[in-house]
Design an enzyme around this catalytic site. Structure first.
Site, PDB file in Angstrom:
ATOM      1  CG  ASP A   1      -6.833  -3.029  -3.440  1.00 14.84           C
ATOM      2  OD1 ASP A   1      -7.431  -2.061  -2.931  1.00 14.84           O
ATOM      3  OD2 ASP A   1      -5.658  -3.319  -3.151  1.00 14.84           O
TER       4      ASP A   1
ATOM      5  CB  SER B   1      -0.965  -0.030   1.189  1.00 18.49           C
ATOM      6  OG  SER B   1      -1.999   0.909   1.013  1.00 18.49           O
ATOM      7  CD  GLN B   2       2.343   5.770   4.012  1.00 15.43           C
ATOM      8  OE1 GLN B   2       1.838   6.886   4.102  1.00 15.43           O
ATOM      9  NE2 GLN B   2       2.764   5.090   5.068  1.00 15.43           N
TER      10      GLN B   2
ATOM     11  CG  HIS C   1      -5.807  -2.180   0.281  1.00 10.69           C
ATOM     12  ND1 HIS C   1      -5.072  -1.873  -0.828  1.00 10.69           N
ATOM     13  CD2 HIS C   1      -5.221  -1.516   1.313  1.00 10.69           C
ATOM     14  CE1 HIS C   1      -4.095  -1.047  -0.496  1.00 10.69           C
ATOM     15  NE2 HIS C   1      -4.160  -0.824   0.806  1.00 10.69           N
TER      16      HIS C   1
END
Length: 332
Positions: free
Chosen positions: A274, A185-186, A304
């Site tokens: 996602d 993710s990030q 996600h």
């Protein structure tokens, strides 16, 4: 195959390589100058070793004083006695934190040292560019978004440049004979950006990267941090007067715009359900990576989320990288 894909069909996703119309003309020059600025800064890093808990393992708490004096917390987990060897620089997800020793045992079992820092303002670390305390609540997407020079993620990338300088300086507790970047993710976006900014990584692992292909993400993401920007427009700029200006700022940190500089072996993953990092935004990044040794693993029913099946694939990938002693001259 279960539920319908809420994005392009898979065959279109595999070919999706959008033109980089939102990449600023001075993108490369901007980051070249930022690298030069960070070269003038000597980071101060406090290393405090913990009392051993797990046999054959050493753990240290780190406090990294960054370019603006922000004290960023970190952790280093390494095999006992290791002074050199493979190192993974791990990045956490949005509003997360650097993690615990137990999170990295699967990698240290392979003889790998792991270094992980809080992203400024997240976890236990403050953000002296704006706030004195950390937070695990959303809101970071908008800080300084009208000004690329002091946008939140511009400052985060500056931290990474300085952390990389420290890791490669010989002053870190372990000298990285191979250096890889990892995150989801990030963290996946930061892993890709770090691989490009470093310029000589040995491998990268990026699961469902965030901060990617903003012009599409803002239109189709159904949940997660992209909606912070969507809500900004709804409540502060309903006629989108600042849209181009904001897209320009985001263009400097969009991980897709870094991907054509990535030439190292890279493994990625995406779940087709996602709604936080839509599959097309992830494939946009993947298809711009300039490596001949790259793979993306597609999981139709996953959203996600951490994927244990893919974690096993990453372990095999790491073994392949650390056992491969051939290094091109560009990585020496």
């Amino acid at each position: 195959m279960g539920r319908k894909i809420a994005d392009f069909p898979l065959e279109e996703l595999k070919k999706y390589r959008p033109d980089l119309t939102n990449k600023p003309a001075d993108f490369d020059e901007f980051w070249r100058q930022e690298k030069e600025k960070m070269e003038t800064v000597h980071p101060k890093v406090a290393v405090e070793w913990r009392k051993p808990v797990v046999p054959n393992l050493e753990v240290a708490d780190l406090e990294f004083t960054s370019w603006d004096e922000t004290p960023i917390k970190g952790i280093l987990v390494k095999p006992e006695g290791a002074e050199r060897g493979p190192v993974i620089f791990h990045f956490h997800g949005y509003t997360g934190r650097r993690g615990l020793m137990v999170d990295y045992l699967k990698w240290t079992s392979l003889g790998v040292t792991v270094v992980a820092f809080d992203v400024r303002g997240q976890g236990d670390s403050p953000d002296f560019a704006r706030y004195p305390h950390a937070s695990q609540v959303p809101g970071w997407m908008l800080h300084g978004i009208l000004h690329k020079e002091n946008y939140y993620y511009t400052n985060v990338y500056r931290d990474i440049l300085l952390q990389l300088k420290w890791l490669r300086s010989g002053e870190a507790p372990v000298v990285p004979e191979k250096l890889g970047f990892a995150g989801g993710s990030q963290g996946g976006a930061l892993a890709l950006a770090a691989a490009a900014l470093d310029g000589k990584p040995d491998f990268a692992m990026a699961d469902y990267p965030f901060l990617a292909h903003f012009d599409r993400a803002l239109n189709i993401a159904l949940s997660g941090p992209y909606l912070e920007i969507v809500d900004y427009f709804k409540w502060n700029d309903p006629e989108y007067h600042n849209y181009d200006r904001i897209l320009n700022t985001l263009g400097y940190i969009d991980c897709v715009h870094f991907c054509n500089s990535i030439e190292c072996p890279t493994i990625m993953a995406i779940g087709l359900e996602d709604a936080v990092t839509p599959p097309s935004t992830v494939f946009a990044a993947y298809n711009h990576i300039n490596s001949s040794d790259k793979s993306i693993h597609v999981y139709p029913q996953f959203t996600h989320e951490v994927n244990p099946f893919h974690e096993e694939k990453k372990l095999r990938f790491i073994v392949e990288q650390i056992e491969n002693n051939h290094e091109s001259e560009s990585r020496n």
